[in-house]
Design an enzyme around this catalytic site. Structure first.
Site, short mmCIF file in Angstrom:
data_model
loop_
_atom_site.label_atom_id
_atom_site.label_comp_id
_atom_site.label_asym_id
_atom_site.label_seq_id
_atom_site.Cartn_x
_atom_site.Cartn_y
_atom_site.Cartn_z
N SER A 1 -27.18 11.40 30.13
CA SER A 1 -26.58 10.61 29.05
C SER A 1 -27.59 9.77 28.29
O SER A 1 -27.21 8.88 27.52
CB SER A 1 -25.48 9.70 29.62
N SER A 2 -28.87 10.04 28.48
CA SER A 2 -29.90 9.29 27.75
C SER A 2 -29.64 9.29 26.25
O SER A 2 -29.28 10.32 25.68
CB SER A 2 -31.28 9.90 28.03
N GLY B 1 -41.68 8.30 39.66
CA GLY B 1 -41.12 8.92 40.86
C GLY B 1 -39.67 9.28 40.63
O GLY B 1 -39.10 8.98 39.57
N ARG C 1 -17.42 9.67 18.36
CA ARG C 1 -18.72 9.86 17.70
C ARG C 1 -18.98 11.35 17.47
O ARG C 1 -19.42 11.78 16.40
CB ARG C 1 -19.81 9.22 18.57
N TYR D 1 -25.31 -5.87 20.02
CA TYR D 1 -25.14 -4.41 20.07
C TYR D 1 -24.58 -3.99 18.71
O TYR D 1 -23.46 -4.37 18.35
CB TYR D 1 -24.15 -4.10 21.19
#
Lengths: 553, 553
Positions: free
Chosen positions: B127-128, B259, B384, B471
């Site tokens: 979900s980046s 990592g 969206r 936001y």
């Protein structure tokens, strides 16, 4: 006021008169023979060797080669340090004490040290109890102690965001003095408050006033400015961020090994106007721990939540109980806190807690609480020094662990400390009556005959929803001349017990040189490699506080 | 349920029917011409090239070379990603998707990647929104995406300390399902909750449910286990520690570059039983901000404290106000919270806030709040996607800044976004009436004619005593085929405005590849050098998520 070169704080504040008599009366119950006072040596008679280096002329006026000055900067303030000072045992003294006037001086000093491979030891108040500021290196290289206390100003106050830009060398009281006219406070009161600095707190992740939530100075930092030999690192003033690993969190706890903190934007608050506090007694320690856990997990966020075990209650609060005493306090600058205290007391009663006295409210910002704190908490290091002069070993050990492991850790650490006291002191002549006045009857310890030498007490300095930060104090009879070896024996035994049971080797005293063996085992291997690599790039000549945190290059 | 290869979440949950009609009615006010739906392409028709490498036979059963599988792992879920998927523009697709079954598999995969210099991209829910999982490298080397979702179990629960050992690949709902029988919850609900994993939250310092105190996942971590090419780093379970710089804080936010997180001990809590909430309306935005600041600085610690500006209130809450709406909520598993809400409302009234409705209490652990949240907050990414199919550009930008700088930042970012929308879209045909239904009359912006294209809204996702985390959401008419360039233009303008006014380039969306230019400027230089050095020692072959956080070696 004159700072003591060998012990805690100011010479004028040393324990004397009635306070000393009362202290020694109690100490006689512990020590088998006569108590003899040993005067600290005259620093001029110690034969401090001449400095092995000269500063470049551009830095000469910042630097002192005075033997007394250097001796006063040689050790921290652990029992081990004080005992060595009293014995005149100062094998590692910095060659120079440098006092930069501004950040430019810090940069120039580090440039010189890097060029000439001279060790540079950042120094705030010098209150380290872990060998963090002692120029003790395997290679015996020359060392400059960089005393930052001239950088002592609040540079800027943002009253809207409640934050201030503060120089790192400011001592606690002078910091609060400068914030007071703005109606703001950092409210970070470690035991060393009077004789430690903002930079020292940041470099060692100091623990402060609040028993819950903002327990470490880490949480009060908005941004930092750090001089490294590879350049100045300045983070952006931010209330919160998620942009990669936190830059500040690398320098918090770096103990002078990665850079010298010169200033920081710190989060402030208004002084509390509403307070409520109470002390709860328990007949059973396990129940007291369970009650403390319930409060810690309640979301009530007490400012103080300090559970004293029976020994600690007796020795430091003068209260005789079988289980323990939980000291609770709530405070706010905004709203009443009595309901929070009442709910916490209800949780305590659910676990058998008794509140003989009515809880007390304080609607004004009176100085009562801080006065009490000054007169007991702040006196402890002075009393420690007086006992050290009489050959008693007094030291503290602190850790943190999860609740599920606390009972075992508490029993093991207490037992290990008692065994070690016996092993290093070999005392057998104490009478039960004498012991009793210092310590309640020891509880069973797994079939072994109870170790009944010395006193081991425990209190929680801070508590978290998932575990406490237990703080142990050990009082043991010592032998003049052997006290450092005795201390080492006790320290090793306690540290091994902490490590074996999953505790951290330090919750807020830092690592320094003395905790290194256990820290090296606690630290994840790859993280150690990363930290070493970070140091190599920030401090390519390896001059910053060599041997602290990571092996000297 | 079938996961969408090109867009958010499950195919079955896409916006359709009445929900789509209502959405498009509102969208027509923004878009000048007809709205045309563009079907996503058939993934089989995209000509995804064959994998350029084969796994060693020992790892073959973990690896998929299926083009559809690989296409679904090529992009994150930013508007930019969805738009490129809709356009069939997938220049960077991983060669293999590997699904380790256990930590041993992770070690073996990294060993292979390091040996053969294959890039390894850790992948949780995918979900980046910052290009964090996209195999986009300058050197175009082969890449394996390491999908960790098979590591999905809660391994151990400690009910005393309220903590659990949890595998990193577990998705939010499955994690909570496993904790529920124990009466415990992590209570970390990012917008991506359903389609993101614990490991992803840790690696990106995700922001969660709580508007104050525990805003980031960072605060909920007790210890972590991380596989690096140089070995496994495991920190000790501790409620708090001061032993050197925090190991966990290096890996928190490391975005897969240092990592692969395989498991963590996480702090849990009981499910809330007491709740109270209210919405406060303001006629003036500056007063609304001041009220929010007063609440944030009060020490009341609301669970929710979300200030919506007028545009946000209109678009996402259907409320027409001139100043804004502050949504407040308190919750506790232990004690009543009504008094805290009342005090917060008093602070709001001091700043002109009005509470037309009675505050509501909820004494039981009803699902009302989470239902509401599911139906609006969780629908946003689906909406969206529907708008993207109709050539509307919808994106969010988030930051944090100190209170003293917020007003300027808010004006500048909003202005920059509006200007950018105009610059990239060139719309001039919108009627004022149409605009009005999306946006209240723009306020003065320093003498310039108000930019009146598109919609820019702002809410606070989290608040701190020293500043808010604003936001921003931008809605803009786009042109099919040019939407990625349009997005890039808006993104650059907004990011420049944020950087110029002292905000962080991300409060909780991470850095990835898309935020790198601004992150590189924000990050203190010496810290960047330290991070690069840490990566070099942990990942000597430079295979872990190359180009994220630091330049690819």
């Amino acid at each position: 006021m004159t700072r003591s070169w060998w012990g805690w704080g100011n010479v004028e504040d040393a324990v004397r008169g009635a306070e000393l008599d009362a202290l020694l009366t109690r100490a006689r119950a512990l020590a088998p023979g006569e108590l003899t006072d040993h005067e600290p040596p005259d620093v001029a008679s110690l034969g401090i060797p001449a400095a092995r280096l000269s500063p470049p002329s551009s830095l000469a006026e910042l630097c002192s080669a005075d033997p007394a000055d250097r001796a006063a900067h040689a050790h921290g303030k652990a029992f081990r340090d004080v005992a060595r000072n009293l014995l005149g045992d100062l094998p590692h003294v910095p060659d120079l004490v440098a006092r930069p006037r501004d950040e430019r001086d810090v940069v120039d000093l580090l440039d010189w040290c890097s060029r000439d491979r001279v060790a540079a030891i950042p120094y705030g108040g010098g209150s380290s109890v872990v060998g963090g500021i002692e120029p003790r290196f395997e290679d015996g290289r020359p060392a400059v102690t960089v005393d930052l206390t001239r950088l002592d100003r609040v540079l800027e106050v943002d009253p809207v965001s409640r934050a201030a830009r503060i120089q790192a060398g400011v001592l606690g009281p002078h910091l609060e003095d400068q914030l007071r006219p703005h109606g703001l406070t950092l409210r970070h009161f470690p035991q060393s408050f009077e004789f430690s600095t903002l930079g020292g707190w940041l470099a060692t992740r100091a623990g402060g006033h609040f028993a819950t939530l903002s327990t470490h100075i880490d949480d009060l930092v908005e941004s930092m400015r750090v001089v490294t030999p590879s350049g100045v690192a300045e983070s952006r003033r931010l209330p919160g961020s998620g942009a990669g690993p936190s830059p500040d969190r690398l320098f918090l706890g770096s103990e002078g090994a990665l850079g010298i903190i010169t200033e920081a934007w710190m989060r402030l608050r208004e002084r509390p106007r509403r307070r409520a506090k109470a002390a709860v007694r328990f007949a059973d320690y396990a129940a007291a721990v369970a009650a403390t856990r319930a409060v810690a997990q309640s979301g009530l966020h007490p400012a103080n939540c300090r559970l004293l075990d029976a020994a600690e209650a007796l020795v430091n609060a003068g209260v005789a109980v079988d289980g323990g005493v939980l000291v609770l306090a709530f405070e706010s600058a905004d709203h009443p806190v009595r309901a929070s205290l009442e709910r916490a007391l209800e949780l305590c009663r659910d676990h058998g807690g008794e509140t003989p006295d009515e809880p007390t409210d304080s609607g004004t910002d009176s100085d009562t609480a801080s006065d009490t704190w000054r007169s007991s908490f702040l006196r402890m290091p002075y009393q420690r020094d007086a006992l050290a002069r009489h050959a008693l070993v007094v030291e503290t050990f602190e850790t943190a662990c999860t609740w599920d492991g606390f009972d075992r850790l508490h029993r093991t650490v207490t037992g290990a400390a008692r065994d070690a006291i016996r092993d290093v002191a070999g005392l057998g002549a104490m009478t039960a009556a004498k012991r009793g006045s210092w310590h309640p009857a020891p509880r069973g310890s797994g079939g072994r005959p109870p170790a009944s030498y010395g006193v081991v007490t425990c209190r929680f300095s801070h508590v978290y929803p998932d575990g406490p930060a237990p703080y142990f104090t050990v009082y043991a009879p010592g032998r003049w001349g052997a006290m450092v070896a005795q201390w080492d024996g006790i320290k090793t035994a306690v540290s091994e017990a902490i490590a074996a049971h999953g505790g951290t080797i330090t919750h807020h005293h830092a690592v320094g040189r003395d905790h290194r063996p256990w820290y090296d085992r606690q630290r994840p291997g790859p993280f150690g490699a990363a930290l070493t690599a970070a140091k190599a790039v920030l401090d390519p000549a390896g001059v910053l506080n060599p041997g602290v945190l990571v092996p000297a290059p």
